[in-house]
Structures are given as structure tokens and as C-alpha cells.
Motif scaffolding. Structure first.
Motif, PDB file in Angstrom:
ATOM      1  N   MET A   1      15.192  17.535 -17.787  1.00 36.13           N
ATOM      2  CA  MET A   1      14.469  16.302 -17.705  1.00 36.13           C
ATOM      3  C   MET A   1      13.823  16.195 -16.322  1.00 36.13           C
ATOM      4  N   ARG A   2      12.623  15.627 -16.333  1.00 32.89           N
ATOM      5  CA  ARG A   2      11.856  15.526 -15.103  1.00 32.89           C
ATOM      6  C   ARG A   2      11.292  14.117 -14.973  1.00 32.89           C
ATOM      7  N   VAL A   3      11.444  13.489 -13.767  1.00 33.15           N
ATOM      8  CA  VAL A   3      10.927  12.144 -13.506  1.00 33.15           C
ATOM      9  C   VAL A   3       9.833  12.264 -12.455  1.00 33.15           C
ATOM     10  N   THR A   4       8.681  11.664 -12.745  1.00 34.66           N
ATOM     11  CA  THR A   4       7.575  11.704 -11.802  1.00 34.66           C
ATOM     12  C   THR A   4       7.182  10.256 -11.486  1.00 34.66           C
ATOM     13  N   ALA A   5       7.122   9.936 -10.197  1.00 37.56           N
ATOM     14  CA  ALA A   5       6.709   8.597  -9.775  1.00 37.56           C
ATOM     15  C   ALA A   5       5.320   8.692  -9.187  1.00 37.56           C
ATOM     16  N   ARG A   6       4.406   7.950  -9.774  1.00 41.50           N
ATOM     17  CA  ARG A   6       3.023   7.977  -9.286  1.00 41.50           C
ATOM     18  C   ARG A   6       2.708   6.683  -8.530  1.00 41.50           C
ATOM     19  N   GLY A   7       1.911   6.795  -7.535  1.00 42.55           N
ATOM     20  CA  GLY A   7       1.478   5.620  -6.790  1.00 42.55           C
ATOM     21  C   GLY A   7       2.504   5.115  -5.786  1.00 42.55           C
ATOM     22  N   LEU A   8       3.615   5.828  -5.638  1.00 41.44           N
ATOM     23  CA  LEU A   8       4.657   5.395  -4.727  1.00 41.44           C
ATOM     24  C   LEU A   8       4.182   5.451  -3.275  1.00 41.44           C
ATOM     25  N   THR A   9       3.439   6.442  -2.930  1.00 45.84           N
ATOM     26  CA  THR A   9       2.969   6.553  -1.548  1.00 45.84           C
ATOM     27  C   THR A   9       2.073   5.377  -1.169  1.00 45.84           C
ATOM     28  N   GLU A  10       1.278   4.894  -2.090  1.00 40.52           N
ATOM     29  CA  GLU A  10       0.427   3.720  -1.829  1.00 40.52           C
ATOM     30  C   GLU A  10       1.286   2.487  -1.558  1.00 40.52           C
ATOM     31  N   LYS A  11       2.331   2.295  -2.365  1.00 42.48           N
ATOM     32  CA  LYS A  11       3.240   1.155  -2.178  1.00 42.48           C
ATOM     33  C   LYS A  11       3.989   1.296  -0.849  1.00 42.48           C
ATOM     34  N   GLU A  12       4.428   2.520  -0.545  1.00 44.87           N
ATOM     35  CA  GLU A  12       5.115   2.756   0.719  1.00 44.87           C
ATOM     36  C   GLU A  12       4.204   2.419   1.898  1.00 44.87           C
ATOM     37  N   GLN A  13       2.944   2.804   1.806  1.00 47.10           N
ATOM     38  CA  GLN A  13       1.988   2.519   2.886  1.00 47.10           C
ATOM     39  C   GLN A  13       1.814   1.007   3.073  1.00 47.10           C
ATOM     40  N   LYS A  14       1.711   0.267   1.982  1.00 50.67           N
ATOM     41  CA  LYS A  14       1.575  -1.191   2.072  1.00 50.67           C
ATOM     42  C   LYS A  14       2.812  -1.812   2.704  1.00 50.67           C
ATOM     43  N   LEU A  15       4.000  -1.317   2.335  1.00 50.11           N
ATOM     44  CA  LEU A  15       5.236  -1.819   2.932  1.00 50.11           C
ATOM     45  C   LEU A  15       5.294  -1.505   4.429  1.00 50.11           C
ATOM     46  N   ARG A  16       4.844  -0.311   4.815  1.00 47.86           N
ATOM     47  CA  ARG A  16       4.817   0.042   6.234  1.00 47.86           C
ATOM     48  C   ARG A  16       3.869  -0.884   7.008  1.00 47.86           C
ATOM     49  N   GLU A  17       2.711  -1.154   6.426  1.00 47.34           N
ATOM     50  CA  GLU A  17       1.741  -2.054   7.070  1.00 47.34           C
ATOM     51  C   GLU A  17       2.318  -3.451   7.221  1.00 47.34           C
ATOM     52  N   MET A  18       3.000  -3.925   6.176  1.00 48.57           N
ATOM     53  CA  MET A  18       3.601  -5.253   6.225  1.00 48.57           C
ATOM     54  C   MET A  18       4.695  -5.293   7.300  1.00 48.57           C
ATOM     55  N   ALA A  19       5.514  -4.274   7.365  1.00 49.12           N
ATOM     56  CA  ALA A  19       6.569  -4.202   8.376  1.00 49.12           C
ATOM     57  C   ALA A  19       5.967  -4.184   9.782  1.00 49.12           C
ATOM     58  N   ALA A  20       4.866  -3.485   9.951  1.00 45.20           N
ATOM     59  CA  ALA A  20       4.205  -3.438  11.262  1.00 45.20           C
ATOM     60  C   ALA A  20       3.704  -4.825  11.666  1.00 45.20           C
ATOM     61  N   ARG A  21       3.151  -5.559  10.697  1.00 48.59           N
ATOM     62  CA  ARG A  21       2.666  -6.920  10.998  1.00 48.59           C
ATOM     63  C   ARG A  21       3.824  -7.839  11.366  1.00 48.59           C
ATOM     64  N   LEU A  22       4.991  -7.634  10.775  1.00 49.37           N
ATOM     65  CA  LEU A  22       6.146  -8.481  11.055  1.00 49.37           C
ATOM     66  C   LEU A  22       6.773  -8.184  12.417  1.00 49.37           C
ATOM     67  N   ARG A  23       6.426  -7.059  13.023  1.00 50.33           N
ATOM     68  CA  ARG A  23       6.951  -6.747  14.353  1.00 50.33           C
ATOM     69  C   ARG A  23       6.344  -7.651  15.411  1.00 50.33           C
ATOM     70  N   ASP A  24       5.141  -8.157  15.173  1.00 50.31           N
ATOM     71  CA  ASP A  24       4.482  -9.043  16.134  1.00 50.31           C
ATOM     72  C   ASP A  24       4.171 -10.375  15.453  1.00 50.31           C
ATOM     73  N   LEU A  25       5.040 -11.346  15.706  1.00 55.42           N
ATOM     74  CA  LEU A  25       4.867 -12.669  15.102  1.00 55.42           C
ATOM     75  C   LEU A  25       4.099 -13.623  16.023  1.00 55.42           C
ATOM     76  N   SER A  26       3.460 -13.081  17.062  1.00 58.24           N
ATOM     77  CA  SER A  26       2.734 -13.931  18.015  1.00 58.24           C
ATOM     78  C   SER A  26       1.759 -14.897  17.359  1.00 58.24           C
ATOM     79  N   PRO A  27       0.940 -14.462  16.398  1.00 54.51           N
ATOM     80  CA  PRO A  27      -0.004 -15.415  15.791  1.00 54.51           C
ATOM     81  C   PRO A  27       0.713 -16.600  15.116  1.00 54.51           C
ATOM     82  N   VAL A  28       1.782 -16.327  14.406  1.00 55.05           N
ATOM     83  CA  VAL A  28       2.542 -17.395  13.749  1.00 55.05           C
ATOM     84  C   VAL A  28       3.203 -18.286  14.793  1.00 55.05           C
ATOM     85  N   MET A  29       3.788 -17.665  15.804  1.00 54.87           N
ATOM     86  CA  MET A  29       4.457 -18.417  16.867  1.00 54.87           C
ATOM     87  C   MET A  29       3.460 -19.299  17.616  1.00 54.87           C
TER      88      MET A  29
END
Length: 167
Positions: A1-29
Motif C-alpha cells: 500500500m502506498r499513500v501520497t499527499a499532494r499539496g502538502l508543501t504549499e500548506k507547509e509554506q503558508k504555515l511557515r509564513e503565518m508563523a513568521a508573521r506571528l514572531r513580530d506582533l509590533s503592528p498589533v501591539m
């Protein structure tokens, strides 16, 4: 049996971008800090705590000291015309104005306290400050105050007049 996940790298990239934005909360502060300063200014204008509770009235000694500051007189002598009509004098126009509603504003004697309110944003925090030494006394009160005495020579407690939206 073989499992293939497609589009995961795109989701990972979005999560990384979101995490990067959360490192600097200056605008919200910054936005939170601006709101803090605006609420504080409202407290001074309304002469009430941020929750809407009116500040305690000034003591008679404080009112008298404000009116007579700089050697100003409270009472005036009647003019010749007034004395001819049986009048003996009265309260000066300045004192009358200061004694009228809204005549003496609390905590804005020279506006130093109000000018010293600030908010400084950083990537992970917000520093809210009042830079005057007496700010804490005004915010929280000082029942054991011994600096100023009332008319009878007893220590005059300073009531809390909360102006900052934090405790």
C-alpha cells in the motif's frame, strides 16, 4: 500500500509564513497601544475612570490652593459705587470661574501627567507608561498620605483617580 499527499508543501509554506508573521506582533501591539492612549485621554476629558466611574471631587484645600496659586486673590473689595450701594465686595471673577462646574479640571493642572502617557510596541510586548513620579499615586490613591495636610493640620489622603485602563 502506498499513500501520497499532494499539496502538502504549499500548506507547509503558508504555515511557515503565518508563523513568521506571528514572531513580530509590533503592528498589533501598536494598535493596542494607540487605543490605550486614546482611552487614557478620554479619562482626563471625562474626569472619570476608564470604566466610567467619576473621579472623587477635589478637596476644599486643593481647590483653594489652585485658586490662590501665584498669589491670586479669591476675594475682592467693593468699588466706591458698590460700597455706596451697601455692598462690601465678593469673590473675584477668576475665582468664580474656577469654582463653576468644569472650572478646575482634576489631574490636568499643567498637563504634564497627560503628556507623559505613552505606549511602546515591540515584537512580543507592549509597554504602557505614565512617566511622572506621582502617576501611581493618582492612579491608585494614597490613603496614608502625609505630604499635604488638610485645613486642620491632619494628613490629607489622596483618593484614587484611575486614568489608565489597567490596574
Amino acid at each position: 500500500m502506498r499513500v501520497t499527499a499532494r499539496g502538502l508543501t504549499e500548506k507547509e509554506q503558508k504555515l511557515r509564513e503565518m508563523a513568521a508573521r506571528l514572531r513580530d506582533l509590533s503592528p498589533v501591539m501598536r494598535v493596542i497601544g494607540e487605543r490605550f492612549v486614546a482611552e487614557t485621554v478620554d479619562s482626563f476629558r471625562e474626569q472619570a475612570s476608564p470604566d466610567g466611574t467619576p473621579w472623587p471631587a477635589l478637596s476644599g484645600v486643593t481647590v483653594y490652593r489652585r485658586i490662590t496659586r501665584g498669589g491670586k486673590k479669591v476675594f475682592k473689595r467693593a468699588s466706591k459705587k458698590e460700597r455706596a450701594r451697601g455692598l462690601t465686595g465678593g469673590v473675584t471673577a477668576r475665582a468664580t470661574k474656577m469654582l463653576s462646574p468644569g472650572g478646575i479640571q482634576m489631574l490636568v493642572d499643567n498637563r504634564d501627567l497627560l503628556r507623559g502617557i505613552s505606549a511602546k510596541a515591540s515584537p512580543k510586548s507592549l509597554r504602557l507608561a505614565a512617566d511622572r513620579v506621582y502617576a501611581a499615586t493618582q492612579q491608585f490613591g494614597r490613603p496614608e498620605n502625609k505630604m499635604f495636610n488638610n485645613a486642620k493640620g491632619h494628613p490629607a489622603p489622596i483618593p484614587a483617580r484611575a486614568f489608565m485602563p489597567v490596574v
